[in-house]
Enzyme design. Structure first.
Site, mmCIF file in Angstrom:
data_model
loop_
_atom_site.group_PDB
_atom_site.id
_atom_site.type_symbol
_atom_site.label_atom_id
_atom_site.label_comp_id
_atom_site.label_asym_id
_atom_site.label_seq_id
_atom_site.Cartn_x
_atom_site.Cartn_y
_atom_site.Cartn_z
ATOM 1 N N SER A 156 -6.362 3.437 4.075
ATOM 2 C CA SER A 156 -5.730 2.708 2.982
ATOM 3 C C SER A 156 -6.774 1.915 2.192
ATOM 4 O O SER A 156 -6.569 0.746 1.840
ATOM 5 C CB SER A 156 -4.632 1.774 3.501
ATOM 6 O OG SER A 156 -3.747 1.399 2.470
ATOM 7 N N LYS A 206 -0.092 3.667 -2.752
ATOM 8 C CA LYS A 206 -1.109 4.719 -2.676
ATOM 9 C C LYS A 206 -0.498 6.105 -2.491
ATOM 10 O O LYS A 206 -1.190 7.115 -2.706
ATOM 11 C CB LYS A 206 -2.087 4.413 -1.547
ATOM 12 C CG LYS A 206 -2.906 3.134 -1.772
ATOM 13 C CD LYS A 206 -3.919 2.935 -0.662
ATOM 14 C CE LYS A 206 -4.774 1.703 -0.893
ATOM 15 N NZ LYS A 206 -4.103 0.456 -0.472
ATOM 16 N N SER A 236 0.797 -1.229 0.000
ATOM 17 C CA SER A 236 0.000 0.000 0.000
ATOM 18 C C SER A 236 0.829 1.278 0.000
ATOM 19 O O SER A 236 0.245 2.372 -0.065
ATOM 20 C CB SER A 236 -0.967 0.005 1.190
ATOM 21 O OG SER A 236 -2.081 -0.820 0.920
#
Length: 294
Positions: free
Chosen positions: A130, A73, A70
């Site tokens: 997230s 992101k 993640s």
């Protein structure tokens, strides 16, 4: 001086010289410190960069390929912040959540068919929760499709100096081709802080309200160490526990990246140890790494 005494004198001279050399060697050889690493050597990567000077203070496997999870992101948000600054979207702009976006596996906010999310809430959903469904919705809105947006992400990575990163999706969900390095993630973290100071506060938020309920985040470094003000955590099985951390206090600015840890708690302990280590005045020491498998 008689000849029979000459040889013992030479022996004593040589012995004294050897002793002096040994003492000198002890003085100049730097002491060794130990640093526990919460990962196996083949998964671990880390880097600490002085945000003021750009100097690399610590690095291990910093250019070795790793899965970003993640941390991906961060680039999704970079492109969203850029769209905000260019006026292509506003904070109240509604982003539709497609069926494809809604089908993404957790972590997510769980949308139903036909629903939308405003840009400001989307930012918080990505930085704090997230949320994979929101990341894909942003990608489809800005890029037309997630594949096209991933190509935009990779192009932007090259533009800001990320030399070894390839993005294939906006969320960081498993993809064997989507890879990065600890150094590239540090470059991205510094670029977000420098390019978007007006938006960087979102990375320091630990919760937000959504549909009347409090949504809590994953970044336990926030509030744990004074001076830590972001940025992003990440995990998939292939990557281990990753984090990019920004530190800013008492005139010192650091960007730290740790990848491949065995658990979030061990990763956070390691980040804290790296912060403390790199805030100390430089000393003539070497560091021995004790990997989790050792």
């Amino acid at each position: 001086m008689s000849k029979p005494r000459l040889f013992p004198l030479i022996q004593r001279f040589v012995a004294a010289f050897a002793l002096l050399a040994l003492v000198a060697g002890c003085v100049t050889t730097p002491p060794e410190t130990m640093l526990a690493v919460p990962a196996a050597e083949q998964k671990y990567a880390a880097i600490v960069i002085d945000g003021g000077t750009g100097k690399t203070l610590f690095e291990v496997n910093s250019t070795a390929p790793r899965y970003p999870a993640s941390l991906t992101k961060m680039m999704t948000l970079y492109l969203l912040f850029e769209a905000l600054d260019q006026g292509r979207v506003g904070k109240t702009t509604l982003i539709p959540v497609s069926d494809n976006a809604a089908r993404q596996p957790p972590t997510k906010l769980r949308f139903r068919r036909g629903e939308a999310i405003d840009v400001e809430t989307a930012i918080r959903a990505i930085t704090v929760k997230s949320a994979n469904d929101v990341a894909v919705a942003v990608a489809e809105y800005l890029g037309g499709s997630e594949d096209a947006f991933a190509a935009m992400m990779t192009a932007k990575a090259r533009q800001i100096g990320m030399r070894s990163t390839v993005f294939r999706n906006a969320s960081g969900l498993p993809d064997g081709v989507q890879q990065t390095t600890a150094r590239d993630m540090a470059v991205l973290g510094m670029a977000l802080r420098a390019r978007f100071p007006q938006h960087f506060h979102y990375f320091s938020e630990s919760d937000f309200m959504f549909r009347g309920r409090l949504v809590r985040g994953h970044n336990d470094m926030l509030g744990r160490v004074r001076g830590v003000n972001g940025i992003k955590t990440g995990y998939i099985r292939a990557s281990g526990f990753n984090i990019v951390t920004s530190y800013d206090a008492d005139g010192r600015r650091l960007i730290l990246v740790v990848m491949g840890a065995d658990s979030a708690r061990q990763r956070n302990d390691h980040v804290e140890a790296l912060i403390q280590r790199n805030l100390l005045p430089s000393s003539n020491t070497t560091t021995r790494l004790l990997y989790a498998a050792e």
